[in-house]
Scaffold this active site. Structure first.
Site, PDB file in Angstrom:
ATOM      1  N   TYR A   1       8.493 -37.328-100.211  1.00  0.00           N
ATOM      2  CA  TYR A   1       9.753 -38.041 -99.987  1.00  0.00           C
ATOM      3  C   TYR A   1      10.009 -38.298 -98.501  1.00  0.00           C
ATOM      4  O   TYR A   1      10.781 -39.188 -98.155  1.00  0.00           O
ATOM      5  CB  TYR A   1      10.930 -37.270-100.596  1.00  0.00           C
ATOM      6  CG  TYR A   1      10.969 -37.337-102.095  1.00  0.00           C
ATOM      7  CD1 TYR A   1      11.562 -38.414-102.750  1.00  0.00           C
ATOM      8  CD2 TYR A   1      10.381 -36.342-102.873  1.00  0.00           C
ATOM      9  CE1 TYR A   1      11.590 -38.486-104.133  1.00  0.00           C
ATOM     10  CE2 TYR A   1      10.398 -36.407-104.260  1.00  0.00           C
ATOM     11  CZ  TYR A   1      11.008 -37.487-104.881  1.00  0.00           C
ATOM     12  OH  TYR A   1      11.018 -37.570-106.255  1.00  0.00           O
TER      13      TYR A   1
ATOM     14  N   ARG B   1      18.421 -47.308-113.102  1.00  0.00           N
ATOM     15  CA  ARG B   1      17.392 -46.959-112.117  1.00  0.00           C
ATOM     16  C   ARG B   1      16.735 -48.221-111.559  1.00  0.00           C
ATOM     17  O   ARG B   1      16.469 -48.312-110.360  1.00  0.00           O
ATOM     18  CB  ARG B   1      16.338 -46.057-112.757  1.00  0.00           C
ATOM     19  CG  ARG B   1      15.204 -45.712-111.815  1.00  0.00           C
ATOM     20  CD  ARG B   1      14.182 -44.796-112.442  1.00  0.00           C
ATOM     21  NE  ARG B   1      13.123 -44.469-111.490  1.00  0.00           N
ATOM     22  CZ  ARG B   1      12.169 -43.571-111.718  1.00  0.00           C
ATOM     23  NH1 ARG B   1      12.138 -42.924-112.857  1.00  0.00           N
ATOM     24  NH2 ARG B   1      11.256 -43.326-110.806  1.00  0.00           N
TER      25      ARG B   1
ATOM     26  N   CYS C   1      13.729 -28.353-108.740  1.00  0.00           N
ATOM     27  CA  CYS C   1      12.900 -29.526-108.481  1.00  0.00           C
ATOM     28  C   CYS C   1      11.442 -29.111-108.641  1.00  0.00           C
ATOM     29  O   CYS C   1      11.099 -27.939-108.431  1.00  0.00           O
ATOM     30  CB  CYS C   1      13.155 -30.049-107.067  1.00  0.00           C
ATOM     31  SG  CYS C   1      12.192 -31.509-106.611  1.00  0.00           S
TER      32      CYS C   1
ATOM     33  N   ASN D   1      18.806 -35.579-110.977  1.00  0.00           N
ATOM     34  CA  ASN D   1      18.866 -36.091-109.608  1.00  0.00           C
ATOM     35  C   ASN D   1      20.163 -36.845-109.336  1.00  0.00           C
ATOM     36  O   ASN D   1      20.743 -37.415-110.256  1.00  0.00           O
ATOM     37  CB  ASN D   1      17.681 -37.031-109.354  1.00  0.00           C
ATOM     38  CG  ASN D   1      16.399 -36.271-109.110  1.00  0.00           C
ATOM     39  OD1 ASN D   1      16.384 -35.271-108.411  1.00  0.00           O
ATOM     40  ND2 ASN D   1      15.302 -36.763-109.678  1.00  0.00           N
TER      41      ASN D   1
ATOM     42  N   HIS E   1      14.416 -33.032-101.937  1.00  0.00           N
ATOM     43  CA  HIS E   1      13.700 -34.263-101.573  1.00  0.00           C
ATOM     44  C   HIS E   1      13.718 -34.521-100.064  1.00  0.00           C
ATOM     45  O   HIS E   1      13.577 -35.660 -99.620  1.00  0.00           O
ATOM     46  CB  HIS E   1      14.254 -35.469-102.350  1.00  0.00           C
ATOM     47  CG  HIS E   1      13.926 -35.423-103.805  1.00  0.00           C
ATOM     48  ND1 HIS E   1      14.248 -36.436-104.683  1.00  0.00           N
ATOM     49  CD2 HIS E   1      13.294 -34.479-104.550  1.00  0.00           C
ATOM     50  CE1 HIS E   1      13.829 -36.106-105.911  1.00  0.00           C
ATOM     51  NE2 HIS E   1      13.250 -34.935-105.838  1.00  0.00           N
TER      52      HIS E   1
END
Length: 421
Positions: free
Chosen positions: A244, A90, A164, A144, A194
Site C-alpha cells: 500500500y 467500490r 488485516c 475496510n 494499510h
C-alpha cells in the site's frame, strides 16, 4: 462456542470456513452463524460452508440467516466483513478520483474516505445490537478501512480489535524465503492499517535474531517484486514497506497505470460472479483455487488465531492487530488506532514496545492519523465541510482545488448512503 460472521454471504467466506474447519482444535466452534441481507448469495455460500465442514469432519452447526438480531444473540465473537454499497460502490471509489489525477482506491485517498463514510454508521449500528445481545462479545473487524472503523468501534466503547491480512502474508512470505516455520517469524510490524513497514524480522520471538538485513541482502529482488517497488528504494529505506505504500511512494506512476487498465473492482466483480456459480455446484466441498485470486489470503488463519486468543482458548501469543495506541507511538494520541504486534489474551491486545521510528516513517504516520481523525468526524457527524477538511488533510490529495472537486464527487456518488446529504 458461538461465532457469527456479519457479511457471511461474501465470496471471501469459504476461505474463512476452510480455516475454521482445519483449525478446529485451536478454535472449537459449536455454532457458526452467517448473517447477510442478500438471501441468494447466503444460500450459495451457506451450502458450500456446510459441505466444507462435512468433508473435513467438523461437527459444528452452520446457520445462515438474514436476521441480525438472531445471528448475534449469544455470540462469543462477531466478525465483521461487510461492504456497504457492494462492488458497485467500490467501482466508483476506484474511478472518480482519477478524474482529478488522484489515486482511485477503496481504502486510501478519496475512495477510502467514501468507504469510511458509508461504512462507519452501519458498523456502529451492528455493534450496538451485538452489545445488547451480549456485552462481553468481542468484535473482530475485517471491514475496510480497518483503522478508521476500528477506531469508531473503540471510541464508542465496544470490545473490538481490527484485523488485516498484510502482516500474516509477510510472515508466510519471509518464512518461505528463510526456510523456517511461519510460527518462528516475528515481525517488527508498525504503522497504521494499510500504512505499515516491517522494520525487523526476528526468529523465534520478539527477542530473537533480527534477520531483516539478511532477507533484504539475499532476497531483496523477490521482496521488491512482491511489494511492487524498486529494489534500490528498499535498500535505502532498510525496511520492507507494505504494498500500500506504493500509492504514496509512486503515486503518479500508479495513477497512470490505473487510468489504462480495468479497475480492480471490475476484476473482482467478474471473479465473484464465477465464484458464486461454482458455490452453487452441490458437488463442490472445498474452497476453489480461484478464491486465492479474490484477495484475503491467510485471512482465515489470522482470524482463527485472534478469536482463539481473545476467547481464551489458545492462539499465538503475539499477533499483529489494530488497537489503541496508548503511548506505543509517542508522537500519536493515545486514542489513535495503530497496527502493531501485540500480546493478545481475553482482556484484549496489549501492544509490544516499538523502537523509535525514523522521521521518514513517523511523519507520514502522523499525517495520515490526522486525516483519519477528520475522516471519522465526517463519518460520525456528516457535512460537506468535514468531508472537505478530511480530503485536504490527506497527503495523497492536499490541494484545495482537488479537495473541492473530490468533495462534490464523493457526495454525488454516495448520496444514497449518506443520511445527511
Amino acid at each position: 462456542m458461538k461465532l457469527t460472521v456479519v457479511g457471511g454471504g461474501s465470496t471471501y467466506t469459504p476461505e474463512l470456513i476452510d480455516g475454521f474447519a482445519r483449525l478446529r482444535d485451536t478454535l472449537p466452534i459449536e455454532e457458526l452463524v452467517l448473517v447477510d441481507p442478500a438471501a441468494d448469495r447466503l444460500e450459495l455460500v451457506g451450502g458450500l460452508a456446510r459441505r466444507i465442514f462435512a468433508r473435513q469432519g467438523h461437527a459444528g452447526r452452520i446457520v445462515a440467516t438474514s436476521d441480525l438480531y438472531a445471528g448475534v444473540d449469544g455470540a462469543d465473537a462477531v466478525l465483521l466483513q461487510l461492504r456497504v454499497g457492494g462492488q458497485a460502490a467500490r467501482q466508483q471509489d476506484e474511478t472518480w478520483p482519477l478524474e482529478c489525477g488522484c489515486i482511485g482506491q477503496e481504502t486510501t485517498g478519496a475512495g477510502g474516505l467514501a468507504k469510511a463514510l458509508r461504512t462507519v454508521p452501519v458498523v456502529l449500528d451492528i455493534a450496538e445490537r451485538v452489545r445488547r445481545a451480549n456485552p462481553r462479545a468481542w468484535i473482530v473487524d475485517f471491514t475496510n478501512p480497518v483503522g478508521i472503523v476500528t477506531r469508531a468501534l473503540l471510541q464508542a466503547g465496544h470490545r473490538a480489535v481490527g484485523l488485516c491480512n498484510v502482516a500474516i502474508g509477510f510472515q508466510r512470505k519471509f518464512a518461505g524465503l528463510l526456510g523456517v516455520s511461519p510460527a518462528d517469524v516475528h515481525l517488527g510490524h508498525v504503522g497504521l492499517n494499510h500504512l505499515t513497514w516491517e522494520t525487523e524480522v526476528r526468529l523465534g520471538g520478539p527477542e530473537g535474531e533480527n534477520v531483516l538485513p539478511k532477507l533484504l541482502g539475499e532476497h531483496g529482488d523477490a521482496i521488491a517484486d512482491d511489494v511492487r517497488l524498486p529494489r534500490p528504494l528498499l535498500d535505502r529505506l532498510g525496511v520492507v514497506p507494505s504494498y500500500y505504500l506504493r500509492y504514496f511512494y509512486a503515486h503518479d506512476e500508479v495513477v497512470r497505470e490505473l487510468r489504462t487498465k480495468p479497475s480492480r473492482a471490475a476484476e473482482v466483480a467478474d471473479m465473484e460472479a464465477e465464484l458464486l456459480r461454482m458455490y452453487g455446484d452441490p458437488s463442490l466441498d472445498e474452497k476453489p483455487a480461484l478464491l486465492a485470486k479474490r484477495g484475503g489470503a491467510y485471512y482465515s488463519e489470522a482470524a482463527v488465531d485472534l478469536a482463539a486468543a481473545l476467547l481464551g482458548g489458545g492462539g499465538s501469543p503475539y499477533q499483529v492487530v489494530n488497537t489503541l495506541n496508548r503511548g506505543t507511538l509517542p508522537f500519536l494520541p493515545d486514542d489513535a488506532v495503530i497496527e502493531v504486534q501485540a500480546a493478545v489474551g481475553p482482556s484484549g491486545p496489549a501492544p509490544l514496545p516499538v523502537p523509535d521510528l525514523d522521521p521518514l516513517f513517523s511523519g507520514l504516520v502522523a499525517n495520515v492519523t490526522a486525516y483519519e481523525d477528520l475522516a471519522l468526524e465526517a463519518a460520525l457527524r456528516g457535512g460537506r465541510d468535514r468531508v472537505f477538511r478530511a480530503l485536504l488533510a490527506h497527503p495523497l490529495i492536499g490541494q484545495y482545488a482537488y479537495a473541492e472537486t473530490l468533495t462534490d464527487q464523493l457526495i454525488a456518488h454516495n448520496r444514497e448512503h449518506l443520511a445527511w446529504a
